[in-house]
Design an enzyme around this catalytic site. Structure first.
Site: not given
Length: 404
Positions: A7, A95, A184, A245, A388
């Site tokens: 990743n 990923r 996601h 964010r 994940e």
């Protein structure tokens, strides 16, 4: 079968080596602050045949290519290593943040797939170049080892046009590919399957609201196992309030801020991504610190908590309207799995919609997937630890074995 999951983030590289036959993690590691003067590399080893240890050191890592080579070295060196040779790895799972409309499922890496990923760089300029570097360097480091690209956007490709289109001039979509993509997705997909397993229901017969709350936050409405809406949009900036964010805001704020605070578009983008959300309201983005401040009467911390949970609760209500019937709400990721206060506030007042928490279950910590709803709740409420890396590894194994 040993699978290495890679990743490559914008300034980090996370990796995990799994033994799929033994259903175990052999090692996981992270290289952080890539491109800065001082970075770090750390690796945790788990298997019985190797000492269960964690190594860490400071190191300058010039770029993602250097990070990939450092990872390969740490997996095999005398002090850190868990492999005698990189040839022991049977497959690589990468990923990839943005797959655009081209990718609706994981793909074996080919020159054509690499070129298509390259074409999506304008849609994810901070992440896809790093993802692509990881793929290309891996082909050199692991010659002949099959690789699979797993896309964050893939799970959301079932969202209907009425939900993914923005009410902008249509040319923005047809010419510039501006639409809701969602992110996601690997987490939402894993949580969907794990929640259905826990409920004893088939994925294709289950309606869920999956709630991924970490430093980045998103939710998904899942109808009969297929995503039909999600909160993140063209970028991961949209939707819920997050650690740094802002989530959804009035788009006219950009022009107002540019004029009255004399900020450039790049500066505004940085503020919205890195200085907003929980951090912007109370100066903290870790809920452990926020709760401690709330207990001391910090009004900004209390406001941040209320704003955050209000948006989650509001979206649960919206997605219940989208789905019409909901079997379960599944909380996941760092905050979703561990913060009882956020879960309680997010579900508060939803009794008329059939959502009732069991306060004792909600406050009790136990590993694994579990139910936290009251016996008379019409909608199940679950905590589902996400994984994940395992989802990427499973997708990689399935493609590689199918190829042979």
């Amino acid at each position: 079968m040993k699978i290495l999951v890679i990743n490559c983030g914008s300034s980090s590289l996370k990796y995990q080596l799994l033994d799929m036959d033994a259903r175990s993690v052999i090692a996981n590691g992270v290289i952080e602050r890539i491109g800065e003067e001082t970075g770090t590399v750390s690796q945790q080893n788990h298997p019985d045949e190797w000492p269960d240890r964690k190594n860490s050191e400071d190191v300058r890592v010039k770029d993602h290519e250097a990070a990939m080579r450092l990872m390969a070295g740490k997996l095999t060196d005398g002090q850190w290593g868990v492999l005698r040779s990189l040839s022991e790895i049977d497959a690589l799972g990468h990923r990839v943040v943005q797959g655009g409309e081209r990718f609706s499922k994981p793909e074996l890496i080919t020159p054509e797939v690499i070129e298509s990923i390259r074409e999506t760089i304008p849609l994810a300029p901070l992440h896809n170049p790093a993802n692509l570097t990881g793929i290309e360097v891996a082909e050199e480091l692991f010659p002949g080892t099959p690789g699979v690209a797993v896309f964050d956007t893939e799970f959301h490709q079932t969202i209907p046009q009425k939900a993914f289109m923005y009410p902008l001039p249509k040319a923005f979509y047809t010419e510039n590919k501006i639409r809701k993509y969602g992110f996601h997705g690997t987490s939402h997909k894993y949580v969907t399957k794990a929640a259905c397993d826990h409920l004893g229901k088939a994925v294709g017969e289950t309606n869920l609201i999956t709630v991924h709350l970490g430093n980045g936050c998103s939710m998904a409405a899942v109808e009969k196992g297929r995503c039909v809406d999600t909160t993140m949009g063209f970028t991961p900036l949209a939707g819920l309030m997050m650690g740094t964010r802002c989530g959804d805001i009035d788009p006219a704020i950009h022009a107002f801020v540019a004029k009255h605070r004399k900020l450039s578009l790049a500066e505004i983008d940085s503020v919205l991504n890195k200085e907003s959300g929980l951090t912007g309201i109370c100066g903290k983005n870790d809920f452990r610190d926020i709760h401690a401040a709330r207990e001391k009467g910090d009004k900004d911390a209390q406001l941040a908590f209320e704003m955050f949970t209000y948006r989650v609760r509001k979206t649960i209500g919206a997605y219940m309207a989208v789905l019409k019937t909901v079997d379960a709400i599944a909380f996941t990721a760092g905050i979703g799995e561990n913060d009882q206060f956020v879960r309680a506030a997010a579900c508060e007042g939803l009794e008329r919609l059939g959502v009732r928490l069991d306060s004792d279950e909600n406050t009790t910590r136990r590993p694994g997937t579990r139910s936290i709803h009251a016996r008379d709740s019409e909608v199940a409420v679950l905590i589902v630890p996400t994984d994940e890396e395992l989802e990427i590894a499973q997708a990689t194994r399935a493609l590689v074995e199918n190829k042979h």
